[in-house]
Enzyme design. Structure first.
Site, PDB file in Angstrom:
ATOM      1  N   SER A  35      -4.029   3.517  -2.699  1.00 16.02           N
ATOM      2  CA  SER A  35      -3.309   3.134  -1.476  1.00 16.02           C
ATOM      3  C   SER A  35      -3.807   4.035  -0.350  1.00 16.02           C
ATOM      4  O   SER A  35      -4.320   5.137  -0.614  1.00 16.02           O
ATOM      5  CB  SER A  35      -1.811   3.380  -1.695  1.00 16.02           C
ATOM      6  OG  SER A  35      -1.104   3.343  -0.475  1.00 16.02           O
ATOM      7  N   TYR A  60       5.918   7.991  -4.398  1.00 17.71           N
ATOM      8  CA  TYR A  60       4.758   7.092  -4.269  1.00 17.71           C
ATOM      9  C   TYR A  60       3.525   7.856  -3.789  1.00 17.71           C
ATOM     10  O   TYR A  60       2.436   7.736  -4.355  1.00 17.71           O
ATOM     11  CB  TYR A  60       5.124   5.970  -3.292  1.00 17.71           C
ATOM     12  CG  TYR A  60       4.133   4.845  -3.181  1.00 17.71           C
ATOM     13  CD1 TYR A  60       4.224   3.730  -4.018  1.00 17.71           C
ATOM     14  CD2 TYR A  60       3.121   4.858  -2.221  1.00 17.71           C
ATOM     15  CE1 TYR A  60       3.330   2.667  -3.903  1.00 17.71           C
ATOM     16  CE2 TYR A  60       2.223   3.806  -2.095  1.00 17.71           C
ATOM     17  CZ  TYR A  60       2.335   2.709  -2.941  1.00 17.71           C
ATOM     18  OH  TYR A  60       1.438   1.665  -2.815  1.00 17.71           O
TER      19      TYR A  60
HETATM   20  P1  NAD Z   1       3.899  -6.585  -6.456  1.00 17.76           P
HETATM   21  O1  NAD Z   1       5.314  -6.093  -6.476  1.00 17.76           O
HETATM   22  O2  NAD Z   1       3.603  -7.935  -5.882  1.00 17.76           O
HETATM   23  O3  NAD Z   1       3.283  -6.522  -7.917  1.00 17.76           O
HETATM   24  C1  NAD Z   1       3.566  -5.474  -8.794  1.00 17.76           C
HETATM   25  C2  NAD Z   1       3.205  -5.916 -10.196  1.00 17.76           C
HETATM   26  O4  NAD Z   1       3.550  -4.856 -11.095  1.00 17.76           O
HETATM   27  C3  NAD Z   1       3.982  -7.150 -10.670  1.00 17.76           C
HETATM   28  O5  NAD Z   1       3.159  -7.941 -11.482  1.00 17.76           O
HETATM   29  C4  NAD Z   1       5.104  -6.533 -11.492  1.00 17.76           C
HETATM   30  O6  NAD Z   1       5.658  -7.416 -12.473  1.00 17.76           O
HETATM   31  C5  NAD Z   1       4.353  -5.380 -12.143  1.00 17.76           C
HETATM   32  N1  NAD Z   1       5.217  -4.342 -12.663  1.00 17.76           N
HETATM   33  C6  NAD Z   1       6.278  -3.744 -12.049  1.00 17.76           C
HETATM   34  N2  NAD Z   1       6.846  -2.850 -12.882  1.00 17.76           N
HETATM   35  C7  NAD Z   1       6.123  -2.888 -14.039  1.00 17.76           C
HETATM   36  C8  NAD Z   1       6.219  -2.207 -15.286  1.00 17.76           C
HETATM   37  N3  NAD Z   1       7.166  -1.297 -15.515  1.00 17.76           N
HETATM   38  N4  NAD Z   1       5.311  -2.498 -16.260  1.00 17.76           N
HETATM   39  C9  NAD Z   1       4.350  -3.434 -16.044  1.00 17.76           C
HETATM   40  N5  NAD Z   1       4.211  -4.105 -14.890  1.00 17.76           N
HETATM   41  C10 NAD Z   1       5.094  -3.842 -13.907  1.00 17.76           C
HETATM   42  O7  NAD Z   1       3.092  -5.451  -5.702  1.00 17.76           O
HETATM   43  P2  NAD Z   1       1.667  -5.393  -4.965  1.00 17.76           P
HETATM   44  O8  NAD Z   1       1.927  -5.185  -3.531  1.00 17.76           O
HETATM   45  O9  NAD Z   1       0.762  -6.492  -5.409  1.00 17.76           O
HETATM   46  O10 NAD Z   1       1.163  -3.973  -5.516  1.00 17.76           O
HETATM   47  C11 NAD Z   1       0.169  -3.834  -6.494  1.00 17.76           C
HETATM   48  C12 NAD Z   1      -0.407  -2.451  -6.367  1.00 17.76           C
HETATM   49  O11 NAD Z   1      -0.969  -2.298  -5.075  1.00 17.76           O
HETATM   50  C13 NAD Z   1       0.615  -1.301  -6.521  1.00 17.76           C
HETATM   51  O12 NAD Z   1       0.051  -0.261  -7.287  1.00 17.76           O
HETATM   52  C14 NAD Z   1       0.835  -0.856  -5.105  1.00 17.76           C
HETATM   53  O13 NAD Z   1       1.210   0.500  -5.032  1.00 17.76           O
HETATM   54  C15 NAD Z   1      -0.536  -1.080  -4.505  1.00 17.76           C
HETATM   55  N6  NAD Z   1      -0.560  -1.194  -3.053  1.00 17.76           N
HETATM   56  C16 NAD Z   1       0.109  -2.184  -2.420  1.00 17.76           C
HETATM   57  C17 NAD Z   1       0.061  -2.248  -1.041  1.00 17.76           C
HETATM   58  C18 NAD Z   1       0.776  -3.312  -0.285  1.00 17.76           C
HETATM   59  O14 NAD Z   1       0.839  -3.195   0.937  1.00 17.76           O
HETATM   60  N7  NAD Z   1       1.292  -4.358  -0.918  1.00 17.76           N
HETATM   61  C19 NAD Z   1      -0.668  -1.304  -0.317  1.00 17.76           C
HETATM   62  C20 NAD Z   1      -1.348  -0.307  -0.997  1.00 17.76           C
HETATM   63  C21 NAD Z   1      -1.288  -0.260  -2.376  1.00 17.76           C
END
Ligand code: NAD
Length: 261
Positions: free
Chosen positions: A143, A156
């Site tokens: 991130s 985080y």
């Molecule tokens: P999201 O909430 O859409 O997806 C998260 C996924 O993780 C889902 O499939 C969920 O079921 C799964 N998950 C949650 N808890 C879990 C557990 N205990 N065991 C197994 N799976 C689990 O989120 P996203 O935005 O697609 O985020 C994905 C990654 O990207 C994360 O690591 C997040 O920190 C990172 N990220 C997101 C953003 C953003 O702006 N969306 C920015 C930077 C980094």
């Protein structure tokens, strides 16, 4: 199709960025292991679509990655079906927004377990197979918060900085084995994870929804646009290609210029 015969395991791939990675890799012919929570029928239909797109095999492993024994079970399932994992994408993650002195202990422990510890465990279990086959790709969804901080996101930011350090260490340890390990560091991507933190941020900062969107989320993103899940997935696809064989230990920002400031 450039990834035929390869197997990709993507954690947290029932939604958001993870699902986009799965679709992009399946389109290049990779076998896929998806993981995460959600509606059973919706997950089965995604799994079937991935299998159809790849022409290979796609399985769903719904383990809770905050628990070490469940991570081990997921990796064993992948090994039993495919022999091992060639492409490992650690993507599962969660967020909680609160001042550090009020940060709930259970949330701290869960976020460190999922966003950081689970990546250590999947890597330690995947690397022996990658070393044996002299090819591997490890990609972490880190991130912008692996490079910089924001208030109220202590767990985080801590986990993502840790993930960046873990990845550099792994890159050094695996450099002579045809394995690369890199972070992709998105800025704000429009996914359920971002949408779900709006109410808590409204509370923590005493703001309206619109103020959170414009003055907090997009305030630091010079393009003033959310990154798309497809843009993040395309970066991962490049890291899987032969052209990226000498990119290792890197932390690639896909953040609309956020961390250039
Ligand atoms: P999201 O909430 O859409 O997806 C998260 C996924 O993780 C889902 O499939 C969920 O079921 C799964 N998950 C949650 N808890 C879990 C557990 N205990 N065991 C197994 N799976 C689990 O989120 P996203 O935005 O697609 O985020 C994905 C990654 O990207 C994360 O690591 C997040 O920190 C990172 N990220 C997101 C953003 C953003 O702006 N969306 C920015 C930077 C980094």
């Amino acid at each position: 199709m450039t990834l035929q015969g390869k197997t990709a395991l993507i954690t947290g791939s029932t939604s958001g960025i993870g699902l986009a990675y799965a679709k992009a890799l399946a389109a290049e012919g990779a076998n896929i292991v998806i993981n995460g929570f959600g509606d059973k029928d919706a997950i089965e239909s995604e799994r079937a679509a991935l299998e159809a797109a790849s022409g290979g095999k796609a399985i769903y492993s719904g383990h809770d990655l905050t628990k070490v024994e469940e991570i081990e079970a997921m990796m064993q399932e992948a090994a039993a079906v495919f022999g091992g994992v060639d492409i490992l994408i650690n993507n599962a993650g969660m967020q909680h927004v609160a001042p550090v002195e009020e940060f709930p202990l259970d949330k701290w422990n869960l976020i460190i377990a999922l966003n950081l510890n689970s990546a250590f465990h999947t890597c330690r279990l995947a690397i022996p197979f990658m070393k044996q086959s002299k090819w591997g790709r490890i990609i972490q969804t880190a991130s912008a918060h692996s490079l910089t901080a924001s208030p109220f996101k202590s767990a985080y930011v801590t986990a993502k900085h840790g993930l960046a350090g873990l990845t550099k260490t792994i890159a050094l340890e695996t450099a002579t084995f045809g394995i690369t390990a890199n972070c992709i560091s998105p800025g704000y991507v429009w996914t359920p994870l971002v949408e779900n933190q709006i109410p808590d941020t409204m509370k923590a900062r005493n703001m309206t929804r619109e103020q959170v969107m414009n003055d907090v989320l997009l305030a630091g993103q010079p393009t003033k646009q959310f990154v798309t899940v497809e843009q993040v997935a395309a970066t991962a696809l490049f890291l899987c290609s032969d052209a990226a064989a000498n990119i290792t230990g890197a932390n690639i920002s896909v953040d609309g210029g956020w961390t250039a400031q």
